[in-house]
Structure formats: C-alpha cells, structure tokens
Write a protein that holds these residues in place. Structure first.
Motif, PDB file in Angstrom:
ATOM      1  N   PHE A 175      51.778  98.601  61.102  1.00  0.00           N
ATOM      2  CA  PHE A 175      51.662  97.530  60.724  1.00  0.00           C
ATOM      3  C   PHE A 175      52.977  96.757  61.167  1.00  0.00           C
ATOM      4  O   PHE A 175      52.745  95.592  61.283  1.00  0.00           O
ATOM      5  N   LEU A 176      54.136  97.272  61.255  1.00  0.00           N
ATOM      6  CA  LEU A 176      55.252  96.628  61.344  1.00  0.00           C
ATOM      7  C   LEU A 176      55.314  96.185  62.891  1.00  0.00           C
ATOM      8  O   LEU A 176      55.458  94.784  62.998  1.00  0.00           O
ATOM      9  N   ILE A 177      54.752  97.010  63.767  1.00  0.00           N
ATOM     10  CA  ILE A 177      54.556  96.563  65.231  1.00  0.00           C
ATOM     11  C   ILE A 177      53.690  95.310  65.231  1.00  0.00           C
ATOM     12  O   ILE A 177      54.063  94.564  66.043  1.00  0.00           O
ATOM     13  N   TYR A 178      52.411  95.745  64.646  1.00  0.00           N
ATOM     14  CA  TYR A 178      51.396  94.613  64.641  1.00  0.00           C
ATOM     15  C   TYR A 178      51.773  93.287  64.294  1.00  0.00           C
ATOM     16  O   TYR A 178      51.966  92.185  64.979  1.00  0.00           O
ATOM     17  N   VAL A 179      52.201  93.218  63.112  1.00  0.00           N
ATOM     18  CA  VAL A 179      52.758  91.967  62.398  1.00  0.00           C
ATOM     19  C   VAL A 179      53.714  91.412  63.253  1.00  0.00           C
ATOM     20  O   VAL A 179      53.887  89.984  63.368  1.00  0.00           O
ATOM     21  N   THR A 180      54.888  92.093  63.640  1.00  0.00           N
ATOM     22  CA  THR A 180      56.045  91.601  64.531  1.00  0.00           C
ATOM     23  C   THR A 180      55.357  90.754  65.587  1.00  0.00           C
ATOM     24  O   THR A 180      55.874  89.640  65.831  1.00  0.00           O
ATOM     25  N   ALA A 181      54.577  91.689  66.581  1.00  0.00           N
ATOM     26  CA  ALA A 181      53.904  90.973  67.471  1.00  0.00           C
ATOM     27  C   ALA A 181      53.024  89.792  67.273  1.00  0.00           C
ATOM     28  O   ALA A 181      53.344  88.591  68.103  1.00  0.00           O
ATOM     29  N   THR A 182      52.322  89.735  66.145  1.00  0.00           N
ATOM     30  CA  THR A 182      51.475  88.332  65.868  1.00  0.00           C
ATOM     31  C   THR A 182      52.474  87.374  65.470  1.00  0.00           C
ATOM     32  O   THR A 182      52.276  86.268  65.780  1.00  0.00           O
ATOM     33  N   GLU A 183      53.389  87.720  64.639  1.00  0.00           N
ATOM     34  CA  GLU A 183      54.531  86.569  64.236  1.00  0.00           C
ATOM     35  C   GLU A 183      55.155  86.023  65.298  1.00  0.00           C
ATOM     36  O   GLU A 183      55.673  84.826  65.608  1.00  0.00           O
ATOM     37  N   LEU A 184      55.678  86.785  66.349  1.00  0.00           N
ATOM     38  CA  LEU A 184      56.273  86.199  67.343  1.00  0.00           C
ATOM     39  C   LEU A 184      55.680  85.525  68.381  1.00  0.00           C
ATOM     40  O   LEU A 184      55.876  84.360  68.871  1.00  0.00           O
ATOM     41  N   ASN A 185      54.167  85.985  68.545  1.00  0.00           N
ATOM     42  CA  ASN A 185      53.314  84.995  69.272  1.00  0.00           C
ATOM     43  C   ASN A 185      52.979  83.880  68.541  1.00  0.00           C
ATOM     44  O   ASN A 185      53.080  82.814  69.521  1.00  0.00           O
ATOM     45  N   ALA A 186      52.994  83.914  67.362  1.00  0.00           N
ATOM     46  CA  ALA A 186      52.779  82.409  66.744  1.00  0.00           C
ATOM     47  C   ALA A 186      53.905  81.752  66.902  1.00  0.00           C
ATOM     48  O   ALA A 186      53.900  80.423  66.875  1.00  0.00           O
ATOM     49  N   ALA A 187      55.306  82.134  66.626  1.00  0.00           N
ATOM     50  CA  ALA A 187      56.421  81.184  66.816  1.00  0.00           C
ATOM     51  C   ALA A 187      56.931  81.166  68.221  1.00  0.00           C
ATOM     52  O   ALA A 187      57.247  79.885  68.115  1.00  0.00           O
ATOM     53  N   LEU A 188      56.504  81.809  69.237  1.00  0.00           N
ATOM     54  CA  LEU A 188      56.577  81.180  70.577  1.00  0.00           C
ATOM     55  C   LEU A 188      55.384  80.414  71.035  1.00  0.00           C
ATOM     56  O   LEU A 188      55.481  79.762  72.002  1.00  0.00           O
ATOM     57  N   GLY A 189      54.316  80.426  70.558  1.00  0.00           N
ATOM     58  CA  GLY A 189      53.312  79.796  70.961  1.00  0.00           C
ATOM     59  C   GLY A 189      52.109  80.595  71.360  1.00  0.00           C
ATOM     60  O   GLY A 189      52.485  81.660  72.077  1.00  0.00           O
ATOM     61  N   ARG A 190      50.973  80.346  71.056  1.00  0.00           N
ATOM     62  CA  ARG A 190      49.897  81.513  71.325  1.00  0.00           C
ATOM     63  C   ARG A 190      49.355  81.654  72.684  1.00  0.00           C
ATOM     64  O   ARG A 190      49.835  80.834  73.453  1.00  0.00           O
ATOM     65  N   GLY A 191      49.725  82.857  72.948  1.00  0.00           N
ATOM     66  CA  GLY A 191      49.654  83.296  74.262  1.00  0.00           C
ATOM     67  C   GLY A 191      50.878  83.599  75.191  1.00  0.00           C
ATOM     68  O   GLY A 191      50.846  83.951  76.344  1.00  0.00           O
ATOM     69  N   ARG A 192      51.827  82.723  74.639  1.00  0.00           N
ATOM     70  CA  ARG A 192      53.069  82.973  75.336  1.00  0.00           C
ATOM     71  C   ARG A 192      53.703  84.397  75.394  1.00  0.00           C
ATOM     72  O   ARG A 192      54.389  84.715  76.219  1.00  0.00           O
ATOM     73  N   LEU A 193      53.646  85.200  74.323  1.00  0.00           N
ATOM     74  CA  LEU A 193      54.105  86.453  74.222  1.00  0.00           C
ATOM     75  C   LEU A 193      53.427  87.267  75.255  1.00  0.00           C
ATOM     76  O   LEU A 193      54.021  88.264  75.982  1.00  0.00           O
ATOM     77  N   THR A 194      52.080  87.180  75.229  1.00  0.00           N
ATOM     78  CA  THR A 194      51.411  87.862  76.208  1.00  0.00           C
ATOM     79  C   THR A 194      51.490  87.672  77.874  1.00  0.00           C
ATOM     80  O   THR A 194      51.900  88.496  78.618  1.00  0.00           O
ATOM     81  N   SER A 195      51.951  86.445  77.900  1.00  0.00           N
ATOM     82  CA  SER A 195      52.451  86.014  79.247  1.00  0.00           C
ATOM     83  C   SER A 195      53.924  86.621  79.520  1.00  0.00           C
ATOM     84  O   SER A 195      54.053  87.031  80.811  1.00  0.00           O
ATOM     85  N   LEU A 196      54.808  86.646  78.511  1.00  0.00           N
ATOM     86  CA  LEU A 196      56.013  87.041  78.873  1.00  0.00           C
ATOM     87  C   LEU A 196      56.063  88.317  79.047  1.00  0.00           C
ATOM     88  O   LEU A 196      56.497  89.189  79.961  1.00  0.00           O
ATOM     89  N   LEU A 197      55.053  89.214  78.339  1.00  0.00           N
ATOM     90  CA  LEU A 197      55.067  90.736  78.553  1.00  0.00           C
ATOM     91  C   LEU A 197      54.230  91.318  79.780  1.00  0.00           C
ATOM     92  O   LEU A 197      54.671  92.070  80.353  1.00  0.00           O
ATOM     93  N   PHE A 198      53.255  90.557  80.188  1.00  0.00           N
ATOM     94  CA  PHE A 198      52.146  91.108  81.081  1.00  0.00           C
ATOM     95  C   PHE A 198      52.095  90.289  82.185  1.00  0.00           C
ATOM     96  O   PHE A 198      51.484  90.925  83.372  1.00  0.00           O
ATOM     97  N   ARG A 199      52.678  89.213  82.486  1.00  0.00           N
ATOM     98  CA  ARG A 199      52.579  88.076  83.498  1.00  0.00           C
ATOM     99  C   ARG A 199      53.536  88.208  84.505  1.00  0.00           C
ATOM    100  O   ARG A 199      54.780  88.112  84.147  1.00  0.00           O
ATOM    101  N   HIS A 200      53.657  88.254  85.658  1.00  0.00           N
ATOM    102  CA  HIS A 200      54.631  88.398  86.837  1.00  0.00           C
ATOM    103  C   HIS A 200      55.096  87.003  87.020  1.00  0.00           C
ATOM    104  O   HIS A 200      54.096  86.398  87.185  1.00  0.00           O
ATOM    105  N   GLY A 201      56.324  86.810  87.053  1.00  0.00           N
ATOM    106  CA  GLY A 201      56.637  85.511  86.982  1.00  0.00           C
ATOM    107  C   GLY A 201      56.537  84.513  86.085  1.00  0.00           C
ATOM    108  O   GLY A 201      56.489  83.270  86.272  1.00  0.00           O
ATOM    109  N   ALA A 202      56.238  84.722  84.923  1.00  0.00           N
ATOM    110  CA  ALA A 202      56.117  84.047  83.650  1.00  0.00           C
ATOM    111  C   ALA A 202      57.258  83.227  83.400  1.00  0.00           C
ATOM    112  O   ALA A 202      58.320  83.679  83.338  1.00  0.00           O
ATOM    113  N   SER A 203      57.159  81.761  83.013  1.00  0.00           N
ATOM    114  CA  SER A 203      58.265  81.290  82.866  1.00  0.00           C
ATOM    115  C   SER A 203      58.051  80.630  81.393  1.00  0.00           C
ATOM    116  O   SER A 203      56.980  80.232  80.960  1.00  0.00           O
TER     117      SER A 203
END
Length: 169
Positions: free
Chosen positions: A141-169
């Motif tokens: 739960f700590l991992i899940y909630v941390t990821a969802t809260e970071l995603n919400a703070a950075l903007g929806r989809g931004r965390l996924t982009s930073l983690l999984f997309r090459h050349g994400a800015s």
C-alpha cells in the motif's frame, strides 16, 4: 448512447481500473508465493492463487470506491507524506478487517461447527505469519499510494511518462 460513446466510456473505465488491478494482482500473489515458500515449502497452490486474485479485485474495488469519498483526501496537498501515510494506514486497516471477516466467514461455514472450527483456527494462528503478511500489505500500500500521490502531484500521466517513455520531458 452510441456504440462509440459506450466504447469510449469502457476504455476510460478500463484505464482507471487496470493499473491498480495489475499492481495488486502481482503484489498479493507475491505475498502468497513467499508465504507458501516459507511456511508450506512449496511454491504454488491454486486455491491460494485464486484467493489472492479475488482479494486483489476486492481491494481494487474498495480503493476505487473509497477514493470517491472526500474524507480520504483529508490531508491532500503538501507535504505529500501526510496523504501518503493516511491512505496507507487506512487501506491497511481495511484489508486487515477484510482478512478477519474472511476468517470468520470461513469458520462459520465449517461443517464441524463454529466452536470446533474456531478452536482449530486459534490453534493454527501464528503471530509471525500474521505480522509478516501485514508488513507485506503495508509495504504494498505504501508503494501504491506513493505512486498515485506523486502522479497526482506531477499531473496525471506525468509519472508514467517519466518512468516508461524514452525522451520524456
């Protein structure tokens, strides 16, 4: 509603449900896997796999429903540690309650009677196993909630982009 509108709605809902479902499916089955290795000395049991999968689906449903209530966002905003810890503890307590209710339902259905089944459950109960599973759940739960809260703070989809997309800015 047109078929295209229904398709868009289903795709939108699938995008919401799929990530936590995959995460908790993997996490709970990892808990079962490690528990089986430590306690039972085998790596796979179909019944345990099915229980973990069902529990993952239930937990995802509880999380998605709970996220719609305003009290879960009680500590929304900086610093992020407050909502992360609040949600982690809350979700962990809910799953602990579900585990206890599941045990009592299992005992209540036992054909030998409640008293005999309860006595056997008490005899087979070990704090080591219970605490180990609770630590796993809290960590998941700590991992899940941390990821969802970071995603919400950075903007929806931004965390996924930073983690999984090459050349994400």
């Amino acid at each position: 509603m047109t078929a295209a509108a229904v398709g868009r709605f289903l795709l939108k809902e699938l995008k919401i449900v799929l990530p936590p479902t995959i995460y908790f499916f993997c996490a709970f089955n990892l808990i079962v896997f490690t528990t089986n290795l430590m306690v039972h000395h085998y790596w796979f049991a179909l019944s345990n796999f099915l229980v973990a999968t069902a529990l993952a689906l239930i937990v995802v449903k509880v999380i998605l429903v709970t996220d719609k209530f305003h009290f879960i966002d009680r500590y929304r905003g900086p610093p992020l540690i407050r909502p992360i810890l609040f949600k982690t503890v809350f979700y962990s307590l809910v799953v602990t309650l579900v585990r206890i209710i599941e045990l009592f339902l299992h005992i209540a259905r036992d054909e030998r009677g409640f008293t005999v089944a309860f006595g056997e459950a008490v005899d087979n109960f070990t704090w080591y196993r219970f605490i180990a599973i609770q630590i796993w759940l809290l960590t998941c739960f700590l991992i899940y909630v941390t990821a969802t809260e970071l995603n919400a703070a950075l903007g929806r989809g931004r965390l996924t982009s930073l983690l999984f997309r090459h050349g994400a800015s």
